[in-house]
Design an enzyme around this catalytic site. Structure first.
Site, PDB file in Angstrom:
ATOM      1  N   ALA A 195      -3.573   9.172   0.085  1.00 11.13           N
ATOM      2  CA  ALA A 195      -2.209   9.648   0.303  1.00 11.13           C
ATOM      3  C   ALA A 195      -2.139  11.154   0.131  1.00 11.13           C
ATOM      4  O   ALA A 195      -2.988  11.762  -0.534  1.00 11.13           O
ATOM      5  CB  ALA A 195      -1.243   8.963  -0.662  1.00 11.13           C
ATOM      6  N   ASP A 196      -1.124  11.739   0.727  1.00 10.33           N
ATOM      7  CA  ASP A 196      -0.828  13.147   0.548  1.00 10.33           C
ATOM      8  C   ASP A 196       0.680  13.327   0.614  1.00 10.33           C
ATOM      9  O   ASP A 196       1.344  12.693   1.437  1.00 10.33           O
ATOM     10  CB  ASP A 196      -1.507  14.006   1.624  1.00 10.33           C
ATOM     11  CG  ASP A 196      -1.377  15.481   1.306  1.00 10.33           C
ATOM     12  OD1 ASP A 196      -2.041  15.927   0.352  1.00 10.33           O
ATOM     13  OD2 ASP A 196      -0.601  16.173   1.984  1.00 10.33           O
ATOM     14  N   THR A 197       1.203  14.172  -0.251  1.00 14.34           N
ATOM     15  CA  THR A 197       2.640  14.418  -0.301  1.00 14.34           C
ATOM     16  C   THR A 197       2.916  15.894  -0.071  1.00 14.34           C
ATOM     17  O   THR A 197       2.228  16.748  -0.630  1.00 14.34           O
ATOM     18  CB  THR A 197       3.223  13.991  -1.669  1.00 14.34           C
ATOM     19  OG1 THR A 197       2.963  12.601  -1.869  1.00 14.34           O
ATOM     20  CG2 THR A 197       4.726  14.242  -1.737  1.00 14.34           C
ATOM     21  N   GLY A 201       2.290  10.865   3.299  1.00 14.15           N
ATOM     22  CA  GLY A 201       1.467  10.161   4.272  1.00 14.15           C
ATOM     23  C   GLY A 201       0.519   9.252   3.515  1.00 14.15           C
ATOM     24  O   GLY A 201      -0.048   9.655   2.495  1.00 14.15           O
TER      25      GLY A 201
END
Length: 188
Positions: A68-70, A105
């Protein structure tokens, strides 16, 4: 269930959220270049980086990998993780008294399938004084957080007026959507 769940994330919040969901998992850690093409739509950056992280790992045939990436997006500018106190204070100053987007994401990958999605939450901040912002940065040291804040911290209690969307998304992992993907797409 013989399938093993892997989380490729250094984020203690993502690890805590998966634990709270009742999942047993193994951590996989690796530094991954988080750059993205300059012509990529800013709302697609988090999913692009989540995919990039997923591609960096070889997973066993019986495994499911979550990456994940924020990002925090305000006025067509991505606020990533601050590099120091001054940067963190400047970032929060941009958010104070305004609305911004938090986009996470997520990529879920097995040996035979990959599902990537983004979740967006709108966050509305109350105005904050420089003293309040400095207090937060000095006492909560939000240097590992996109946009230089954690909604679960002091600032979330005093500065977040309201949100539209998933609370856990703002923490870095949209748990309800992740659970739905794991159940529907991976029979987990």
């Amino acid at each position: 269930m013989n399938t093993k769940l892997y989380l490729a994330s250094k984020s203690p919040r993502r690890q805590e959220l998966l634990n709270l969901m009742g999942y047993s998992f193994e951590l996989l850690l690796k530094d991954v270049d988080e750059s993205y093409p300059g012509d990529l739509a800013l709302t697609e950056v988090a999913a692009f980086i989540a995919d990039k992280k997923a591609a960096a790992f070889d997973i066993p045939d019986d495994g499911i990998l979550i990456t994940a990436d924020t990002i925090v997006l305000i006025n067509n500018e991505i606020l990533g993780k601050p590099i120091d106190e001054t940067d963190a204070i400047a970032m929060i100053g941009k958010l104070a008294g305004r609305k911004h987007q938090v986009i996470t994401g997520v990529s879920v990958r097995s040996a035979v399938k990959q599902i990537t999605f983004s979740e967006e939450t709108l966050v509305y901040f109350n105005p904050l004084s420089l003293d309040e912002i400095s207090y937060y940065v000095k006492n909560h040291r939000p240097f590992d957080k996109a946009g230089a804040y954690g909604i679960q911290d002091w600032i979330g209690l005093v500065a977040v007026n309201r949100i539209e969307g998933s609370y856990t998304n703002v923490m870095g992992l949209p748990t309800d959507r992740l659970r739905a993907v794991l159940k529907k797409e991976f029979s987990w």
